[in-house]
Each structure stands twice: as structure tokens, then as C-alpha cells.
Design a protein around this motif. Structure first.
Motif, PDB file in Angstrom:
ATOM      1  N   UNK A 152       0.834  -1.194   0.000  1.00 35.92           N
ATOM      2  CA  UNK A 152       0.000   0.000   0.000  1.00 35.92           C
ATOM      3  C   UNK A 152       0.871   1.247   0.000  1.00 35.92           C
ATOM      4  N   UNK A 153       0.362   2.315  -0.634  1.00 41.18           N
ATOM      5  CA  UNK A 153       1.080   3.582  -0.660  1.00 41.18           C
ATOM      6  C   UNK A 153       0.089   4.730  -0.721  1.00 41.18           C
ATOM      7  N   UNK A 154       0.363   5.774   0.053  1.00 41.31           N
ATOM      8  CA  UNK A 154      -0.408   7.004  -0.075  1.00 41.31           C
ATOM      9  C   UNK A 154      -0.178   7.581  -1.462  1.00 41.31           C
ATOM     10  N   UNK A 155      -1.212   8.148  -2.044  1.00 39.59           N
ATOM     11  CA  UNK A 155      -1.063   8.704  -3.392  1.00 39.59           C
ATOM     12  C   UNK A 155      -0.039   9.839  -3.421  1.00 39.59           C
ATOM     13  N   UNK A 156       0.224  10.465  -2.276  1.00 41.35           N
ATOM     14  CA  UNK A 156       1.219  11.540  -2.225  1.00 41.35           C
ATOM     15  C   UNK A 156       2.645  11.015  -2.415  1.00 41.35           C
ATOM     16  N   UNK A 157       2.851   9.705  -2.229  1.00 40.50           N
ATOM     17  CA  UNK A 157       4.208   9.149  -2.305  1.00 40.50           C
ATOM     18  C   UNK A 157       4.499   8.492  -3.655  1.00 40.50           C
ATOM     19  N   UNK A 158       3.603   8.616  -4.620  1.00 42.39           N
ATOM     20  CA  UNK A 158       3.787   7.980  -5.923  1.00 42.39           C
ATOM     21  C   UNK A 158       4.605   8.866  -6.863  1.00 42.39           C
ATOM     22  N   UNK A 159       5.519   8.245  -7.582  1.00 38.88           N
ATOM     23  CA  UNK A 159       6.297   8.924  -8.614  1.00 38.88           C
ATOM     24  C   UNK A 159       6.091   8.171  -9.923  1.00 38.88           C
ATOM     25  N   UNK A 160       5.560   8.849 -10.938  1.00 39.06           N
ATOM     26  CA  UNK A 160       5.334   8.215 -12.233  1.00 39.06           C
ATOM     27  C   UNK A 160       6.661   7.876 -12.898  1.00 39.06           C
ATOM     28  N   UNK A 161       6.697   6.731 -13.580  1.00 39.77           N
ATOM     29  CA  UNK A 161       7.924   6.257 -14.213  1.00 39.77           C
ATOM     30  C   UNK A 161       7.844   6.380 -15.732  1.00 39.77           C
ATOM     31  N   UNK A 162       8.960   6.762 -16.363  1.00 42.58           N
ATOM     32  CA  UNK A 162       9.034   6.694 -17.821  1.00 42.58           C
ATOM     33  C   UNK A 162       8.891   5.242 -18.277  1.00 42.58           C
ATOM     34  N   UNK A 163       8.324   5.029 -19.441  1.00 46.73           N
ATOM     35  CA  UNK A 163       8.078   3.679 -19.923  1.00 46.73           C
ATOM     36  C   UNK A 163       9.361   2.880 -20.125  1.00 46.73           C
ATOM     37  N   UNK A 164      10.468   3.564 -20.438  1.00 45.95           N
ATOM     38  CA  UNK A 164      11.704   2.836 -20.751  1.00 45.95           C
ATOM     39  C   UNK A 164      12.642   2.707 -19.554  1.00 45.95           C
TER      40      UNK A 164
END
Length: 344
Positions: free
Chosen positions: A126-138
């Protein structure tokens, strides 16, 4: 699901089945793709570190985590969607201290993932949405997973606490999981010359490959003279090993106004045998832990734009079921690892 759990009383690490967690308000569930194994995890298992804010008798370890959003809890805002590739910050604000309540300054009681609440040595986390970092596809999951500590902690030490400057000499003691990245990041910000110090020949060779200008053996009795000869005295030295003897040695390599930054963690006392010279030369000792808000996102961006190569940082990958054996490998420094990664 399978999870690597630290039981605190008595202290014991075990991989076992636990319920799949359900996301609450503002949370997402991550299907973990990769999770780093860090010396801090070893310190937790061995008892050198103890959770400060854990409200349960055991915890799932793992503060370096990347994967795919599997489920959304209530009130998770856009743009987060099921299927998004993400890395997780290694901690989050407590929401209770005066700074959090008043929205002023850094959290005074930051909670660390895999220490104060369940981490990513599991099939799901589980993770708070504030702690998410989007990743580049590659950007591969294993490389992304290690950014929130193995890369962001030395980045914070280099650019924040240590204030490394282009064209100014810097030294790194201990070229392991943190130190190898410190060398690479010092090169990125233009520090010069960069001196790496390690007793292992393989680690010194790695330091040169990662961008150090010089690599010296800490056991060499001529070390201090060698460092002063090529730098004139270091502006800044980083203790990445958390070893008392390292700190004493690094201080003797500083120039006027030089700074020693303590990054490696140790419960051992800090002592300076030449404290008079330290004062006369206007030198400083600075503690460091973690990184600043935004640092992980910055580093993910640098990796995504190919300014930062993390492909050499993944020493080996192992199934989650083998987590106990992997910890033993790290304790033995088998293969001189930068990072071992678990793949559930």
C-alpha cells in the motif's frame, strides 16, 4: 500473499504468507515489481536500528519499491489509474507534528516505509497517493526501485547537506550501495577532482568506472598525503560506510573550512582525536539522512532522460522467497554488491 516480515520481539526475519492489503482513502495498492535490499534492512534485522513509530509487533521490510498500481482506494485523484508504472517515496509525512498541521516546513517525525509501516518486500504494497512517482516507460522497474534511497540519499548529501560545487574537490569513503552513486552524482554536478577511498580493490576499480578521478586504499599509510597531494585538501568528504575509523581518516583529508558529511549509519560514537586542529581550520561535521521533497522525482527524470545511468547498479536479482538468503549475501558483501533486488 508472500511477504518478508521483521518480528520485533523476539527479533526475527521470516518470509511468510499474510493477507493481501486493501487500500484505504487516498491510498493505492501496488503490485510490486522490484524492491531493493539495503544495509538499513540488515541493521533492522540485526537490531542496530529499531522502528520509532511502528504501531504493530512486526513489519514488512523494504523502502525501495517500484511496481504497477493494482487498485485505487477512495478519494485517489487523477491522474493516477490502475496500470500506472510508479516508484514509491521511501517515507511520508506524519500528518500530526506542528509542521504538518500548519503546512510549514519539513515533517518533524517522518515515517519510513518498511520501518514504521509496511514496505515492499511483498507481492503487494500500500502507498499514499502523495508518495507515488510516475515512471518513464523505458526505465526498468529494478533501476527505478533503488532511486528512493540508494540514489536519492547520496543525491541529498551531495547537493543539499554537503553543497558540493563544480570544480571543487570531494572525497567518498566507502564505494558500496551509497558510495558508488555518490561518485556518479558528484561527477554529474561537476565536482573535481573526485577521490574515492575503499579497502577493496574491486570497489576502487568500480569507483573509477563510475567517474572518480582517483581511487585510494584506506589501509595505505600514505593515504592522507596522497589525497592532499591531488586535491590540496578536500572541500567535502562523505562517509558512506558508517565506520568510526573512516570518519577520523576523512577529517584529516579536509582542507580549510572542509566539511565531513555523515551518510552511513552507525550506533558507534563520533570522536575526533585532533579536535583543536579541526576548530582552528574551521571545519564542520554534518549529519545527513534521506533526501528532500522532489529529489526522487528529479532523479527519475534524470534517469528517464539518460543523464543518469543506473544499469550498472543492479548487482543481482532474486525471488522474494529467497529474501533471507539475500540478506546473508549482503552481510557477507558477496559479489561486492551495489544493490541486490527482490522480484516478487
Amino acid at each position: 500473499m508472500l511477504a518478508g516480515r521483521l518480528e520485533l520481539s523476539p527479533r526475527r526475519f521470516v518470509v511468510k504468507d499474510v493477507p493481501v492489503p486493501e487500500p484505504g482513502p487516498g491510498e493505492v495498492r501496488i503490485k510490486v515489481a522490484a524492491a531493493g535490499v539495503c544495509l538499513s534492512d540488515v541493521h533492522l534485522i540485526e537490531g542496530g536500528l529499531t522502528p520509532l513509530f511502528l504501531a504493530a509487533p512486526e513489519v514488512t521490510l523494504g523502502h525501495e519499491v517500484a511496481g504497477v498500481i493494482d487498485a485505487l482506494g477512495p478519494d485517489v485523484p487523477e491522474p493516477w489509474r490502475v496500470g500506472d508504472r510508479v516508484a514509491l517515496e521511501a517515507g511520508e509525512r506524519c500528518g500530526r507534528c506542528p509542521n504538518c498541521v500548519r503546512f510549514r516546513g519539513p515533517c518533524l517525525q517522518i515515517r519510513t516505509r518498511g520501518v514504521d509501516y509496511d514496505g515492499g518486500w511483498a507481492e503487494y504494497a500500500l502507498a499514499s497517493q502523495h508518495t507515488l512517482i510516475a515512471l518513464p516507460e523505458d526505465l526498468p522497474f529494478d533501476q527505478a526501485a533503488i532511486v528512493p534511497d540508494a540514489v536519492s540519499t547520496p543525491w541529498g548529501a551531495v547537493t543539499g547537506t554537503g553543497q558540493a560545487r563544480p570544480g571543487r574537490p570531494a572525497g567518498v569513503w566507502g564505494v558500496g550501495g551509497l558510495g558508488a552513486h555518490a561518485v556518479q552524482l558528484l561527477r554529474l554536478v561537476g565536482a573535481a577532482p573526485i577521490v574515492a577511498v575503499d579497502p577493496l580493490e574491486a570497489a576502487r576499480e568500480r569507483a573509477l568506472a563510475f567517474g572518480a578521478d582517483y581511487a585510494f586504499d584506506s589501509a595505505d599509510p600514505k593515504l592522507v598525503k596522497q589525497v592532499h597531494a591531488v586535491t590540496g585538501g578536500l572541500d567535502i568528504a562523505f562517509d558512506m560506510a558508517g565506520v568510526a575509523a573512516v570518519r577520523e581518516q576523512a577529517v584529516t583529508c579536509l582542507g580549510l573550512g572542509g566539511r565531513l558529511v555523515l551518510v552511513g549509519l552507525t550506533p558507534q560514537p563520533l570522536a575526533l582525536s585532533q579536535s583543536m586542529a579541526f576548530s582552528i581550520r574551521g571545519q564542520r561535521v554534518l549529519g545527513h539522512y534521506g533526501s528532500e521533497p522532489g529529489d526522487v522525482e528529479t532523479l527519475i527524470g534524470l534517469a528517464g532522460h539518460h543523464r543518469l545511468d543506473l544499469s550498472r547498479s543492479i548487482t543481482a536479482r532474486f525471488p522474494l522467497a529467497d529474501a533471507g538468503e539475500v540478506v546473508e549475501k549482503l552481510i557477507r558483501k558477496e559479489g561486492h554488491p551495489i544493490r541486490f533486488v527482490l522480484e516478487p
